[in-house]
Structures are given as structure tokens and as C-alpha cells.
Design a protein around this motif. Sequence first.
Motif, PDB file in Angstrom:
ATOM      1  N   ARG A   1     -44.606  21.524  50.993  1.00 51.94           N
ATOM      2  CA  ARG A   1     -45.313  23.071  50.026  1.00 51.94           C
ATOM      3  C   ARG A   1     -43.732  24.026  49.824  1.00 51.94           C
ATOM      4  NH1 ARG A   1     -43.937  27.007  47.478  1.00 51.94           N
ATOM      5  NH2 ARG A   1     -42.934  27.806  49.627  1.00 51.94           N
ATOM      6  N   ARG A   2     -43.297  23.786  48.658  1.00 50.80           N
ATOM      7  CA  ARG A   2     -41.853  23.898  48.741  1.00 50.80           C
ATOM      8  C   ARG A   2     -42.011  24.172  46.726  1.00 50.80           C
ATOM      9  NH1 ARG A   2     -36.587  20.457  48.775  1.00 50.80           N
ATOM     10  NH2 ARG A   2     -36.042  22.013  47.485  1.00 50.80           N
ATOM     11  N   SER A   3     -40.631  25.236  46.504  1.00 46.22           N
ATOM     12  CA  SER A   3     -41.071  25.098  45.269  1.00 46.22           C
ATOM     13  C   SER A   3     -39.458  24.522  44.182  1.00 46.22           C
ATOM     14  CB  SER A   3     -39.801  26.570  44.438  1.00 46.22           C
ATOM     15  OG  SER A   3     -40.884  27.358  44.672  1.00 46.22           O
TER      16      SER A   3
ATOM     17  N   ARG B   1     -37.593  22.561  40.903  1.00 43.27           N
ATOM     18  CA  ARG B   1     -36.732  22.886  39.767  1.00 43.27           C
ATOM     19  C   ARG B   1     -36.225  21.681  38.588  1.00 43.27           C
ATOM     20  NH1 ARG B   1     -36.084  26.836  43.177  1.00 43.27           N
ATOM     21  NH2 ARG B   1     -36.724  28.512  42.652  1.00 43.27           N
TER      22      ARG B   1
ATOM     23  N   GLN C   1     -36.045  29.681  31.896  1.00 43.85           N
ATOM     24  CA  GLN C   1     -34.816  28.748  32.594  1.00 43.85           C
ATOM     25  C   GLN C   1     -34.213  27.093  31.149  1.00 43.85           C
ATOM     26  OE1 GLN C   1     -37.060  30.271  36.387  1.00 43.85           O
ATOM     27  NE2 GLN C   1     -35.147  29.278  37.454  1.00 43.85           N
TER      28      GLN C   1
ATOM     29  N   TYR D   1     -49.432  25.091  44.144  1.00 45.28           N
ATOM     30  CA  TYR D   1     -48.509  24.395  45.149  1.00 45.28           C
ATOM     31  C   TYR D   1     -48.694  23.228  45.859  1.00 45.28           C
ATOM     32  CZ  TYR D   1     -44.612  27.454  44.170  1.00 45.28           C
ATOM     33  OH  TYR D   1     -42.776  28.064  43.640  1.00 45.28           O
TER      34      TYR D   1
ATOM     35  N   VAL E   1     -42.449  24.850  40.566  1.00 44.68           N
ATOM     36  CA  VAL E   1     -42.457  26.490  40.859  1.00 44.68           C
ATOM     37  C   VAL E   1     -42.993  28.008  39.815  1.00 44.68           C
ATOM     38  CG1 VAL E   1     -40.611  26.175  38.937  1.00 44.68           C
ATOM     39  CG2 VAL E   1     -39.974  27.192  40.279  1.00 44.68           C
ATOM     40  N   ILE E   2     -43.362  28.791  40.470  1.00 45.11           N
ATOM     41  CA  ILE E   2     -43.395  29.018  40.273  1.00 45.11           C
ATOM     42  C   ILE E   2     -43.039  30.927  39.363  1.00 45.11           C
ATOM     43  CG2 ILE E   2     -43.951  31.437  41.862  1.00 45.11           C
ATOM     44  CD1 ILE E   2     -46.581  30.893  39.495  1.00 45.11           C
ATOM     45  N   ARG E   3     -42.954  31.257  38.129  1.00 43.99           N
ATOM     46  CA  ARG E   3     -42.138  31.868  37.598  1.00 43.99           C
ATOM     47  C   ARG E   3     -42.339  32.542  36.788  1.00 43.99           C
ATOM     48  NH1 ARG E   3     -40.934  29.708  33.083  1.00 43.99           N
ATOM     49  NH2 ARG E   3     -42.396  28.293  32.918  1.00 43.99           N
ATOM     50  N   ALA E   4     -41.627  34.431  37.078  1.00 37.67           N
ATOM     51  CA  ALA E   4     -41.760  35.483  36.630  1.00 37.67           C
ATOM     52  C   ALA E   4     -40.746  35.723  35.543  1.00 37.67           C
ATOM     53  CB  ALA E   4     -41.436  36.797  37.324  1.00 37.67           C
ATOM     54  N   TRP E   5     -39.595  34.937  35.285  1.00 33.55           N
ATOM     55  CA  TRP E   5     -38.869  35.306  34.535  1.00 33.55           C
ATOM     56  C   TRP E   5     -38.996  34.596  32.805  1.00 33.55           C
ATOM     57  CZ3 TRP E   5     -32.371  33.058  33.929  1.00 33.55           C
ATOM     58  CH2 TRP E   5     -32.453  33.519  33.793  1.00 33.55           C
TER      59      TRP E   5
HETATM   60  C1  LIG Z   1     -43.413  36.771  41.842  1.00 32.15           C
HETATM   61  C2  LIG Z   1     -42.455  35.416  42.100  1.00 32.15           C
HETATM   62  C3  LIG Z   1     -41.588  34.939  41.584  1.00 32.15           C
HETATM   63  C4  LIG Z   1     -40.713  33.903  40.711  1.00 32.15           C
HETATM   64  N1  LIG Z   1     -39.772  33.786  39.947  1.00 32.15           N
HETATM   65  C5  LIG Z   1     -39.356  33.309  39.547  1.00 32.15           C
HETATM   66  C6  LIG Z   1     -38.665  32.296  37.936  1.00 32.15           C
HETATM   67  O1  LIG Z   1     -38.586  32.832  37.293  1.00 32.15           O
HETATM   68  N2  LIG Z   1     -37.617  31.831  38.248  1.00 32.15           N
HETATM   69  C7  LIG Z   1     -37.947  30.365  39.249  1.00 32.15           C
HETATM   70  O2  LIG Z   1     -37.085  29.372  38.859  1.00 32.15           O
HETATM   71  N3  LIG Z   1     -38.538  30.829  40.870  1.00 32.15           N
HETATM   72  C8  LIG Z   1     -38.961  32.046  40.682  1.00 32.15           C
HETATM   73  N4  LIG Z   1     -39.939  31.914  42.089  1.00 32.15           N
HETATM   74  C9  LIG Z   1     -39.882  30.919  43.235  1.00 32.15           C
HETATM   75  C10 LIG Z   1     -38.338  31.765  44.190  1.00 32.15           C
HETATM   76  O3  LIG Z   1     -37.930  32.297  43.813  1.00 32.15           O
HETATM   77  C11 LIG Z   1     -38.915  30.668  45.354  1.00 32.15           C
HETATM   78  O4  LIG Z   1     -40.241  31.270  45.913  1.00 32.15           O
HETATM   79  C12 LIG Z   1     -38.545  31.205  46.010  1.00 32.15           C
HETATM   80  O5  LIG Z   1     -36.366  31.663  46.516  1.00 32.15           O
HETATM   81  C13 LIG Z   1     -38.054  30.435  48.127  1.00 32.15           C
HETATM   82  O6  LIG Z   1     -38.361  29.357  47.898  1.00 32.15           O
HETATM   83  P1  LIG Z   1     -39.982  28.103  48.551  1.00 32.15           P
HETATM   84  O7  LIG Z   1     -40.378  28.200  47.138  1.00 32.15           O
HETATM   85  O8  LIG Z   1     -39.680  27.224  48.079  1.00 32.15           O
HETATM   86  O9  LIG Z   1     -39.868  28.427  49.572  1.00 32.15           O
HETATM   87  C14 LIG Z   1     -40.836  33.572  42.190  1.00 32.15           C
HETATM   88  C15 LIG Z   1     -41.850  33.326  42.979  1.00 32.15           C
HETATM   89  C16 LIG Z   1     -42.440  34.387  43.372  1.00 32.15           C
HETATM   90  C17 LIG Z   1     -43.188  34.611  44.507  1.00 32.15           C
END
Ligand SMILES: Cc1cc2nc3c(=O)[nH]c(=O)nc-3n(C[C@H](O)[C@H](O)[C@H](O)COP(=O)(O)O)c2cc1C
Length: 214
Positions: free
Chosen positions: A48-50, A52, A127, A170, A181-185
Amino acid sequence: MSTITKLALGVMGQLRPRPTRGDARRSIKLPAPDKRGGMPLMQALAKRRSSREFARKPLPLPVLSGLLWAAFGVNRRGGGRTAPSALDAQEIDVYVALPDGAYIYDAKAHALKLVAASDLRRVTGYQDFVDEAPLDLVFVADHRRMRMVPVAQRESYASAAAGAIAQNVYLYAASAGLATVIRAWIDRNAVADALGLGHDEHVVLSQTVGYPRG
Ligand SMILES: Cc1cc2nc3c(=O)[nH]c(=O)nc-3n(C[C@H](O)[C@H](O)[C@H](O)COP(=O)(O)O)c2cc1C
């Protein structure tokens, strides 16, 4: 579209969907999800990882089916779901932005119902990669379903519920070799406009999914 352009359009309230490239269907019946397959849980957690960077390749329907069922499908008699919610309010709706339209996931019917015949992927986040990745999910809380939850707690409970769904995505992605990738922006007003949300509906998070690029 670049992030700078999106920010500028957002300030002017002008971040809008694109016309679709294909024909939006009123509803899409998803094939039954394959519940036997997948990677062992500990291996999926290890992967599991984010990510982009997404290929433009569309997600085949069986993959979309498995992904949405894993996200927030019905997994038992009585309508229980794959992710928890406070008091079982099931307040999160999963919207599915595809190139040919935006749909809501009807978990009971395991089907997609058309919400907007436009390509609103680019509206789902500031993004740039969200525009061309094959799928952007939007998690929307319907506060009308949280009448039993004290008002002061509704937002945090809905965020927790959306977070659980996101983690399901994920884990499915890790298992199926997808990037996510989860995103809040997000420009929440732009998304709410594009999806035609009401005053009681609140955009919580968005999540991009696709095949990894390269
Ligand atoms: C509540 C929340 C909001 C996030 N918003 C964004 C976002 O808007 N854009 C983005 O690229 N990543 C976003 N992320 C992903 C985080 O950047 C990412 O989970 C973090 O860098 C750790 O990396 P990993 O998921 O690979 O472990 C968000 C994660 C969470 C939990």
C-alpha cells in the motif's frame, strides 16, 4: 490543466467539467465482483502506498466492479458494507468520475447511476494528474443520514467513514496492481456544483485510481 490554472479558475468560480468524449450511459450494471481472488492481506498492506503517476488506460469493468465493491459494497445480508460508519448511517456516497460521465455507485444494485453527462475528472482536484487518470472517486457525506449523530460530530465521523473507504480502495489497488492516491486538496464548491449536490451534502475527499504509468 495545470494546478496554477485550476487555482485561478477556482478563485473565479470557473473550474468546470469538460464535455464527455463518449456516450454517457444512464446506468451501468457492474459484473459481480470476484470475492475469491486478490492478494493475501499482509502482502497488500506491504504494497500500500500513494502514487501520482497514472497511465491513461481505462479500467476494465470487472476491475471497476471489484474496486467499488471493495470500497463500499454490500458484503452481507441486511445491507452491511465493506467499510464502517457511525451508527451504520452509511452516510458516504461514492461518486465515480469517468471520461464519459459522472455516476453514483448504487451499492445495493451494484450499479452506476448517471449523475452528470460530462467529464468532471479535472474538477475533482487541483493536481494536474486527476484530469487524465481513468477514474476519480469523490466521497460525499449526506448529512441527512446522520440525524442520530450529534451535529458537532458529524463532520469528523463522516471523515472517518470516508477514510475507511479510501483505505479499502488502497488495499484493492495494491492487490490489483493499480496506482491510487487519496486527496483532500479539492475545490469543494466546484465539485458540488458539477455533481449538483444539495446543501446537506458535503464533499469529504477524492481519490484517483488507474494503472501505474511506465
Ligand atoms: C486526509 C488526507 C489528505 C490527503 N490529501 C492529498 C492531496 O490532496 N494530494 C495528494 O497528492 N496526496 C494527498 N494525501 C496523500 C498523502 O500525501 C500520503 O498519504 C502521504 O504522503 C504518505 O504517503 P503514502 O500514502 O504513500 O504512505 C492525503 C492523505 C490524507 C490521509
